[in-house]
Design an enzyme around this catalytic site. Structure first.
Site, PDB file in Angstrom:
ATOM      1  N   PRO A 110       0.683  -0.810  -0.271  1.00 41.15           N
ATOM      2  CG  PRO A 110      -0.800  -1.584   1.496  1.00 41.15           C
ATOM      3  CD  PRO A 110       0.777  -2.509   1.416  1.00 41.15           C
ATOM      4  N   GLY A 111       0.361   2.509  -0.415  1.00 46.46           N
ATOM      5  CA  GLY A 111       1.518   3.689  -1.163  1.00 46.46           C
ATOM      6  C   GLY A 111       2.760   3.288  -1.516  1.00 46.46           C
ATOM      7  CB  THR A 112       4.239   0.958  -3.835  1.00 49.91           C
ATOM      8  OG1 THR A 112       3.274   0.310  -4.036  1.00 49.91           O
ATOM      9  CG2 THR A 112       4.992   0.542  -2.764  1.00 49.91           C
ATOM     10  N   GLY A 113       2.249   3.538  -4.910  1.00 45.50           N
ATOM     11  CA  GLY A 113       1.685   4.655  -6.353  1.00 45.50           C
ATOM     12  C   GLY A 113       1.042   3.257  -7.145  1.00 45.50           C
ATOM     13  CG  ASP A 124      16.900 -16.853   2.783  1.00 55.86           C
ATOM     14  OD1 ASP A 124      15.715 -16.773   1.236  1.00 55.86           O
ATOM     15  OD2 ASP A 124      17.748 -16.485   3.055  1.00 55.86           O
ATOM     16  CG  HIS A 169      20.823 -14.742  -0.308  1.00 53.33           C
ATOM     17  ND1 HIS A 169      20.686 -16.310   0.059  1.00 53.33           N
ATOM     18  CD2 HIS A 169      19.882 -14.250  -0.411  1.00 53.33           C
ATOM     19  CE1 HIS A 169      19.477 -16.547   1.112  1.00 53.33           C
ATOM     20  NE2 HIS A 169      19.042 -15.152   1.166  1.00 53.33           N
ATOM     21  CG  HIS A 171      19.932 -12.518   4.882  1.00 48.86           C
ATOM     22  ND1 HIS A 171      20.215 -13.574   5.720  1.00 48.86           N
ATOM     23  CD2 HIS A 171      19.474 -13.304   3.520  1.00 48.86           C
ATOM     24  CE1 HIS A 171      19.320 -13.815   4.838  1.00 48.86           C
ATOM     25  NE2 HIS A 171      18.755 -14.298   4.103  1.00 48.86           N
ATOM     26  CD  GLU A 172      18.588 -10.122   0.747  1.00 50.94           C
ATOM     27  OE1 GLU A 172      18.810 -11.020  -0.293  1.00 50.94           O
ATOM     28  OE2 GLU A 172      18.101 -11.060   1.501  1.00 50.94           O
ATOM     29  CB  THR A 175      -3.996   4.611  -6.964  1.00 49.86           C
ATOM     30  OG1 THR A 175      -4.236   3.604  -6.466  1.00 49.86           O
ATOM     31  CG2 THR A 175      -5.446   5.768  -7.665  1.00 49.86           C
TER      32      THR A 175
END
Ligand code: ADP
Ligand code: MG
Ligand code: ZN
Length: 610
Positions: A201-204, A497, A425, A421-422, A206
């Site tokens: 929600p709120g990521t744009g 993971d 990977h 962490h990322e 709409t």
């Protein structure tokens, strides 16, 4: 709405006639003075006290010599003259003057006679009108509330949507379809019907949908899934029909369905209060989408933050088969969004939006818009003419510590753990031969995960080898392995993971015969059991002894992978740190820079693979 206007004339009519009636009843009939009996009048006449009698129909007004005035009534059909004559009184010269006036107030008399009829008639008329209005209103529930009644295209453009470049890239195609459909239909290309926007929600979502309509210059019919969940069964479906009718009438156009998950959840068999209404609404959406003619040129954009709960029927080809992910903005995106919202606002010289972007990890576009607004309000309250950095800092704290945003606050330490962490990977994936190439690493969170690393297979595959599965599991283990190597401890961040790795390992053992111990036997059919449209439970068709063996085989696969991941991380400790530190600065890495960090030469060390 309309009924309000309708009641007005009615109310006025009632009040008006009430007033008239009241006046009529209050009006003294035949003039002023106390009423006396006719016999009294005659007595007075005989006693020579009367001067004049006015006769209006049966009403009498009696004037005495002394100047008093009385009213009275006589019997119908008997004249005053007769009455006087009977008593030997001769009206006329010297006697009592008798004035016969025309029959009362004929107008009022008429009014009194007919007003009630008129009133009742009017009442019935208005009641009928009204109940009809009621029926009309009930019918109107079925009309979609989709805004705009006007069919102008929205004024939003892609430029108003900052960041989200990948999403824009994918949506430009839709704009093209809407703008010049002939270009595509000429070649026999089918125009896509549905686009599913997925993002928090709120990521744009709409905003970007409106921008698509704005760019293409077509009308935008928006509605929300939650609006369809109404009381009456069938209403949602008729609303959908109406919405699509209007969109088709105004084609080319866009239908936007926000929160599609509210109606588009997995349909069950009514267990747990199956919602008939929702199902009918969903069915109607599907029917409408299927019913588009090849060149209807209406594109449906739906938004959701829960793609996982959507009914598979929605995502089938020919429906919402295009998916566009809208991620939380990374540092560059956040800066761009801040710039869009700061446009036209007076910023002080000390404001550095890059720094603000750096401090707002995890904020959505809506959060950032809110942040800029808060800073402006805060400055206004201090009677400043410009928005200063201090106000931005204050607003960041406020938005972060706001009740709803606690979870967004990511400490530096946490960010660091996520970065390593990322990076773990990514480094493992880059070093293991059978793993897919790393496409993108980010510490911008999506859903519950702190960040994610995306691998991109070089080709689509339908067949997987055992070593590819093993490599995949090892990459999954890379995150937690890095945490352990760098920080000497592990966090809960790896639960996803581990879940995925375990699933893969279980399939290897029970479905693909990839375990030496158990041999080439399938213990679970890969059909699963479709129950209520979902895979809910699977029966066990083997003995407990086998079950134990399966578990131990799965365990072995996981332990081996974890060990390999840790060794890989340890062997590439420098690379890991470089990658993680870079991630902490720019949050998202992809393309050549990522490749360079992963496999390029390390500064200081001459050859890469030492
Ligand atoms: P969603 O539909 O995903 O919940 P919205 O489109 O309603 O989000 O976004 C809410 C507000 O946040 C927008 O009106 C806009 O002011 C701001 N916003 C969100 N994303 C962006 C963006 N990428 N660029 C500029 N503003 C944005
Ligand atoms: Mg929205
Ligand atoms: Zn991970």
């Amino acid at each position: 709405m309309k009924s309000g206007k309708r009641t007005n004339p009615m109310t006025w009519l009632i009040i008006g006639s009430g007033v008239i009636l009241l006046l009529l009843f209050l009006m003294p009939r035949g003039g002023a003075g106390p009423e006396i009996e006719i016999s009294q009048v005659m007595q007075m006449a005989q006693s020579g006290l009367l001067e004049k009698i006015e006769v209006k129909g049966d009403d009498l007004i009696v004037f005495t010599i002394s100047g008093e005035v009385f009213t009275s009534r006589k019997e119908a059909g008997v004249s005053v003259l007769e009455l006087l004559n009977e008593r030997g009184l001769d009206p006329g010269l010297g006697g009592i003057q008798v004035d016969v006036k025309s029959q009362g107030n004929s107008f009022f008399a008429l009014l009194i006679t007919f007003l009630p009829i008129v009133l009742i008639g009017a009442l019935i008329f208005f009641m009928m009108r009204r109940s009809q209005g009621g029926i009309n209103q009930a019918m109107n529930i079925g009309k979609s509330k989709a805004r705009p009644v006007a069919t102008d295209a929205p004024s939003v453009r892609f430029d108003d949507v900052a960041g989200s470049d990948e999403a824009k890239q994918e949506l430009i195609e839709i704009v093209d379809f809407l703008k010049s459909p002939e270009k595509f239909t000429r070649l026999g290309a089918k125009i896509p019907k549905g686009v599913l926007l997925i993002g928090a929600p709120g990521t744009g979502k709409t905003l970007i949908s409106r921008a698509v309509a704005g760019e293409a210059g077509v009308p935008f019919f928006a509605t929300s899934g939650s609006e369809f969940v109404e009381m009456f069964v069938g209403v949602g479906a008729s609303r959908v029909r109406d919405l699509f009718d209007r969109a088709k009438r105004n084609a080319p156009s866009i239908v936007f369905i926000d929160e599609i998950d509210a109606v588009g959840r997995h349909r069950g068999a009514g267990i747990g209060g199956g919602n008939d209404e929702r199902e009918q609404t969903l069915n109607q959406i599907l029917v409408e989408m299927d019913g588009f003619e090849a060149n209807a040129n209406v594109i449906v954009i739906a938004a959701t933050n829960r793609p996982d709960v959507l009914d598979p029927a929605l995502t089938r080809p020919g429906r919402f088969d295009r998916r566009v992910m809208i991620d939380l903005p990374d540092i560059k995106g956040r800066q761009a969004i801040l710039e869009v919202h700061a446009k036209g606002k007076p910023l002080a010289n000390d404001v550095d939006l890059h720094t603000v972007a750096k401090e707002t990890h995890g904020f959505t576009g809506a959060d950032l818009a809110n942040l800029v607004n808060e800073a402006a309000i805060f400055s206004a309250r201090l009677s400043k003419t410009e928005i200063g950095m201090a106000e931005f800092e204050e607003s960041i704290d406020r938005v972060m510590s706001g009740p709803a945003r606690k979870s967004r606050k990511v400490s530096d330490r946490e960010k660091q753990v996520v970065a390593y962490h990322e990076a773990g990977h990514a480094v493992v994936a880059a070093q293991i031969p059978d793993a897919d190439p790393v496409h993108k690493v980010t510490i911008v969170s999506r859903g519950m995960a702190g960040g994610h690393t995306r691998l991109l297979p070089e080709e689509d595959r339908n067949l997987w080898t055992k070593s590819q599965f093993e490599a995949m599991i090892t990459v999954m283990m890379g995150g937690q392995a890095a945490e352990e190597v760098v920080f000497g401890d592990v966090t809960t961040g790896a639960s996803d993971d581990l879940q995925n790795a375990t699933n893969v390992a279980r399939k290897m053992v029970t479905e693909y015969g990839m375990s030496a111990e158990l041999g080439p036997q399938a213990f679970e059919s890969n059909q699963g059991q479709a129950f209520l449209g979902r895979y809910i439970s699977r029966g066990q068709n083997y003995s407990d002894a086998i079950a134990q063996k399966i578990d131990s085989e799965i365990g072995k696969i996981l332990i081996v992978a974890r060990k390999k991941a840790k060794e890989t991380v340890e062997a590439n400790r420098d690379r890991l740190s470089r990658l993680a530190e870079r991630l902490l600065i720019i949050e998202t890495l992809q393309g050549p820079e990522l490749q360079d960090l992963l496999v390029g030469n390390l500064p200081g060390n001459a050859p890469a693979e030492a």
